[in-house]
Structures are given as structure tokens and as C-alpha cells.
Design an enzyme around this catalytic site. Structure first.
Site, PDB file in Angstrom:
ATOM      1  N   LYS A  13       7.020   7.538  -3.982  1.00  0.00           N
ATOM      2  CA  LYS A  13       6.532   8.374  -5.094  1.00  0.00           C
ATOM      3  C   LYS A  13       7.671   8.809  -6.016  1.00  0.00           C
ATOM      4  CE  LYS A  13       4.894  11.583  -2.383  1.00  0.00           C
ATOM      5  NZ  LYS A  13       5.324  10.997  -1.082  1.00  0.00           N
ATOM      6  N   ARG A  88      -1.337  18.326  -2.374  1.00  0.00           N
ATOM      7  CA  ARG A  88      -1.239  17.791  -1.016  1.00  0.00           C
ATOM      8  C   ARG A  88      -2.348  18.310  -0.113  1.00  0.00           C
ATOM      9  NH1 ARG A  88       4.731  16.700  -1.164  1.00  0.00           N
ATOM     10  NH2 ARG A  88       5.296  15.626   0.735  1.00  0.00           N
ATOM     11  N   ARG A 127      17.188   7.361   3.678  1.00  0.00           N
ATOM     12  CA  ARG A 127      17.168   7.922   2.312  1.00  0.00           C
ATOM     13  C   ARG A 127      18.347   8.880   2.113  1.00  0.00           C
ATOM     14  NH1 ARG A 127      11.824  10.707   0.003  1.00  0.00           N
ATOM     15  NH2 ARG A 127      11.917  11.928   1.933  1.00  0.00           N
ATOM     16  N   ARG A 160      18.547  14.507   3.786  1.00  0.00           N
ATOM     17  CA  ARG A 160      17.680  15.684   3.945  1.00  0.00           C
ATOM     18  C   ARG A 160      17.490  16.042   5.413  1.00  0.00           C
ATOM     19  NH1 ARG A 160      12.468  14.468   0.226  1.00  0.00           N
ATOM     20  NH2 ARG A 160      11.500  15.528   2.002  1.00  0.00           N
ATOM     21  N   ARG A 171       5.558  15.271   9.507  1.00  0.00           N
ATOM     22  CA  ARG A 171       5.149  15.125   8.101  1.00  0.00           C
ATOM     23  C   ARG A 171       4.036  14.083   7.958  1.00  0.00           C
ATOM     24  NH1 ARG A 171      10.762  13.828   6.016  1.00  0.00           N
ATOM     25  NH2 ARG A 171       9.805  13.464   3.994  1.00  0.00           N
TER      26      ARG A 171
HETATM   27  P1  ADP Z   1       8.651   9.547  -1.481  1.00  0.00           P
HETATM   28  O1  ADP Z   1       9.019  10.319  -2.732  1.00  0.00           O
HETATM   29  O2  ADP Z   1       7.259   8.996  -1.520  1.00  0.00           O
HETATM   30  O3  ADP Z   1       8.927  10.316  -0.228  1.00  0.00           O
HETATM   31  P2  ADP Z   1      11.010   7.897  -2.136  1.00  0.00           P
HETATM   32  O4  ADP Z   1      10.779   7.411  -3.511  1.00  0.00           O
HETATM   33  O5  ADP Z   1      11.992   8.996  -1.958  1.00  0.00           O
HETATM   34  O6  ADP Z   1       9.604   8.275  -1.436  1.00  0.00           O
HETATM   35  O7  ADP Z   1      11.437   6.638  -1.246  1.00  0.00           O
HETATM   36  C1  ADP Z   1      11.793   6.802   0.122  1.00  0.00           C
HETATM   37  C2  ADP Z   1      13.022   5.935   0.439  1.00  0.00           C
HETATM   38  O8  ADP Z   1      12.641   4.555   0.399  1.00  0.00           O
HETATM   39  C3  ADP Z   1      14.164   6.086  -0.566  1.00  0.00           C
HETATM   40  O9  ADP Z   1      15.380   5.960   0.161  1.00  0.00           O
HETATM   41  C4  ADP Z   1      13.970   4.904  -1.524  1.00  0.00           C
HETATM   42  O10 ADP Z   1      15.220   4.443  -2.052  1.00  0.00           O
HETATM   43  C5  ADP Z   1      13.345   3.855  -0.620  1.00  0.00           C
HETATM   44  N1  ADP Z   1      12.309   3.033  -1.300  1.00  0.00           N
HETATM   45  C6  ADP Z   1      11.439   3.420  -2.270  1.00  0.00           C
HETATM   46  N2  ADP Z   1      10.620   2.399  -2.616  1.00  0.00           N
HETATM   47  C7  ADP Z   1      10.976   1.342  -1.841  1.00  0.00           C
HETATM   48  C8  ADP Z   1      10.506  -0.018  -1.725  1.00  0.00           C
HETATM   49  N3  ADP Z   1       9.492  -0.481  -2.484  1.00  0.00           N
HETATM   50  N4  ADP Z   1      11.117  -0.812  -0.812  1.00  0.00           N
HETATM   51  C9  ADP Z   1      12.132  -0.352  -0.045  1.00  0.00           C
HETATM   52  N5  ADP Z   1      12.627   0.910  -0.104  1.00  0.00           N
HETATM   53  C10 ADP Z   1      12.059   1.749  -0.984  1.00  0.00           C
HETATM   54  P1  ADP Z   2       8.172  13.557   0.812  1.00  0.00           P
HETATM   55  O1  ADP Z   2       9.400  12.752   0.700  1.00  0.00           O
HETATM   56  O2  ADP Z   2       7.657  13.774   2.187  1.00  0.00           O
HETATM   57  O3  ADP Z   2       7.075  13.097  -0.066  1.00  0.00           O
HETATM   58  P2  ADP Z   2       8.706  16.053  -0.668  1.00  0.00           P
HETATM   59  O4  ADP Z   2      10.089  16.080  -1.179  1.00  0.00           O
HETATM   60  O5  ADP Z   2       7.605  15.815  -1.619  1.00  0.00           O
HETATM   61  O6  ADP Z   2       8.663  15.041   0.551  1.00  0.00           O
HETATM   62  O7  ADP Z   2       8.386  17.427   0.098  1.00  0.00           O
HETATM   63  C1  ADP Z   2       9.284  17.952   1.048  1.00  0.00           C
HETATM   64  C2  ADP Z   2       8.646  19.153   1.727  1.00  0.00           C
HETATM   65  O8  ADP Z   2       8.363  20.182   0.749  1.00  0.00           O
HETATM   66  C3  ADP Z   2       7.315  18.900   2.409  1.00  0.00           C
HETATM   67  O9  ADP Z   2       7.455  18.391   3.734  1.00  0.00           O
HETATM   68  C4  ADP Z   2       6.708  20.310   2.410  1.00  0.00           C
HETATM   69  O10 ADP Z   2       7.316  21.146   3.388  1.00  0.00           O
HETATM   70  C5  ADP Z   2       7.140  20.832   1.033  1.00  0.00           C
HETATM   71  N1  ADP Z   2       6.159  20.487  -0.020  1.00  0.00           N
HETATM   72  C6  ADP Z   2       6.364  19.696  -1.103  1.00  0.00           C
HETATM   73  N2  ADP Z   2       5.258  19.623  -1.854  1.00  0.00           N
HETATM   74  C7  ADP Z   2       4.317  20.383  -1.241  1.00  0.00           C
HETATM   75  C8  ADP Z   2       2.954  20.696  -1.507  1.00  0.00           C
HETATM   76  N3  ADP Z   2       2.324  20.205  -2.591  1.00  0.00           N
HETATM   77  N4  ADP Z   2       2.296  21.511  -0.640  1.00  0.00           N
HETATM   78  C9  ADP Z   2       2.916  22.024   0.444  1.00  0.00           C
HETATM   79  N5  ADP Z   2       4.186  21.757   0.764  1.00  0.00           N
HETATM   80  C10 ADP Z   2       4.900  20.943  -0.063  1.00  0.00           C
END
Ligand code: ADP
Ligand code: ADP
Length: 214
Positions: A13, A88, A127, A160, A171
Site C-alpha cells: 500500500k 481499517r 522492510r 520498525r 497484525r
Molecule cells: P504496506 O504499506 O502495505 O504495509 P509496503 O509498501 O511498505 O506495504 O511494502 C512492504 C515491503 O515490501 C517494503 O519493504 C516494500 O519495499 C516491499 N514491497 C512492496 N511491494 C512489493 C512487491 N510488489 N514485490 C516485492 N516487494 C515489495
Molecule cells: P502496515 O504496514 O501494517 O500496513 P501501518 O504503517 O499502516 O502498517 O500501521 C502501523 C500500525 O499503526 C498498525 O499496526 C496500527 O497499530 C496503527 N494503525 C495505522 N492505521 C490504523 C487505523 N486505521 N486504525 C487503527 N490502527 C491503525
């Protein structure tokens, strides 16, 4: 344009929303980034959220809803926004729908990035994020130009504290229980596009761009 990104932790995302914000010239609003910033500053919100976040649990609805609705009032959101990590829960989705209906600016597109859970642990453990919010990299799949340093500001990248296996499992459980019902919620509203997230980053970007007409 007003867009929501839905998908489990690690589905891409943040990576994709940051690319789309450049293409559409609208801000990406990540509740995760906003909450981590509050924790870093040590303000009241940060103090209330920290415990939930480091345990891998969702932060209570009322805190997150107030945070995002306030952020959406800023001028840079007048032409639209990309919500990354919000809503969420069904309560969050309903609060968002009500707030946007009140100003006649409904969500136009929901992008669900779909991918099997067993592909995600490696993505999350590897990551590394920029502490100044410039993005996320991966030690193998998307390495920065200089090892361990942000491509934009050169700051040391961070691992993180919730990107460790035990918290990742918590999660995923929160996603399945609280967030997955939103797929049905937005399917009923007719504006959900499902994207296969198990492909190269550039291929996913292309499919999302096509879905939003960018
Ligand atoms: P989210 O925001 O949904 O938690 P991220 O965009 O942070 O996910 O991606 C999670 C990890 O996976 C990051 O380290 C990112 O560089 C990597 N990543 C994202 N998209 C891909 C993909 N299509 N293939 C492989 N690795 C990916
Ligand atoms: P991810 O890589 O899992 O998509 P985020 O960076 O979006 O992680 O979120 C990290 C943490 O922040 C979540 O595990 C939760 O504790 C909190 N968080 C983020 N967005 C929300 C939301 N919309 N509602 C509740 N908690 C949230």
C-alpha cells in the site's frame, strides 16, 4: 480524486500510494505514518497510540478517526487524497463515509491489493523505512541506492519495531478480523478494484494506474 488503498500489512500500500500521489498530484495520507510521527514527537496522541502499535494491535477507532478527519481538512486535500491504511474497521469506514457525504465528496475508487499471507512475512521483516517519511525500501526486493540510507534525504533507514515475526502475526489477525470485512462493504458500493499484489512493484503500479485512469 479520492482513493482508498486496502490490503494486509506488507501488501505494498505505502509503496504504491506514494507512486500514485506523484502521478495524480494529490497527497498520500497514511495513518501509520501520522501515528508514528505522533509517537516520535511524544505528544498526547502518540502516548495513547504507542502501546497498541508496538503490540501490533489496532489503535482505538476514535483516535484514528479524529486524526484523519483533521488531516483531510488541510488545503492540500481539496483536490483529493489517497488514504493508505485507513479505514481499517467498519466503524472507521462508516465515519469516513458520513464525513465525506456531509461535504458531497464521496470516495471514488477503492484499490484492494490482494496477496497470500505467506508471501508477506519476508516482505515485512526485510522492510526498512525512512524516519522522515520518505518511504519504504526492502533489503532484497527494493534496496536503496546506498545501503541502509534513504534515497531522498540520506538518513539512516529504520527497522520498525512491529516488523518482527511475532507482531506481524498479530497484525495479520487484526487484518483478517477487523479489516477484511471492508472488502464486502466497498464491493456493495460498487467501487472496489482488486489488484494482484504478488508481482513486481512496477507491474502492480501499472495495474493500479489503469484502474484509476492515471
Ligand atoms: P504496506 O504499506 O502495505 O504495509 P509496503 O509498501 O511498505 O506495504 O511494502 C512492504 C515491503 O515490501 C517494503 O519493504 C516494500 O519495499 C516491499 N514491497 C512492496 N511491494 C512489493 C512487491 N510488489 N514485490 C516485492 N516487494 C515489495
Ligand atoms: P502496515 O504496514 O501494517 O500496513 P501501518 O504503517 O499502516 O502498517 O500501521 C502501523 C500500525 O499503526 C498498525 O499496526 C496500527 O497499530 C496503527 N494503525 C495505522 N492505521 C490504523 C487505523 N486505521 N486504525 C487503527 N490502527 C491503525
Amino acid at each position: 480524486m479520492r482513493v482508498i488503498f486496502l490490503g494486509p500489512p506488507g501488501s505494498g500500500k505505502g509503496t504504491q500510494a506514494k507512486r500514485l500521489q506523484s502521478a495524480l498530484n494529490i497527497p498520500q495520507l497514511s495513518t501509520g505514518d501520522l501515528l508514528r510521527e505522533a509517537v516520535r514527537k511524544g505528544n498526547e496522541l502518540g502516548k495513547q497510540a504507542a502501546e497498541f502499535m508496538s503490540a501490533g494491535k489496532l489503535v482505538p477507532d476514535q483516535l484514528v478517526i479524529a486524526l484523519i478527519l483533521t488531516r483531510m481538512e488541510q488545503d492540500d486535500c481539496s483536490g483529493g487524497f489517497i488514504l493508505d491504511g485507513f479505514p481499517r474497521t467498519l466503524a472507521q469506514a462508516q465515519a469516513l463515509e458520513d464525513a465525506l457525504a456531509a461535504v458531497s465528496k464521496p470516495v471514488q475508487q477503492v484499490i484492494e491489493i490482494r496477496i497470500e499471507q505467506d508471501k508477506l512475512v519476508e516482505r515485512l521483516v526485510g522492510r526498512r523505512i525512512c524516519p522522515n517519511g520518505h518511504g519504504e525500501w526492502h533489503i532484497r526486493f527494493n534496496p536503496p541506492k546506498q545501503e541502509g540510507r534513504c534515497d531522498t534525504c540520506g538518513e539512516a533507514l529504520e527497522h520498525r519495531d512491529d516488523d518482527h515475526e511475532e507482531k506481524i502475526i498479530t497484525r495479520f489477525e487484526a487484518y483478517r478480523k477487523d479489516t477484511e470485512p471492508l472488502v464486502q462493504f466497498y464491493t456493495e458500493r460498487g467501487n472496489l478494484a482488486v489488484i494482484d499484489g504478488d508481482r513486481d512493484i512496477d507491474d502492480v503500479t501499472r495495474e493500479i494506474a489503469a484502474a484509476v485512469g492515471a
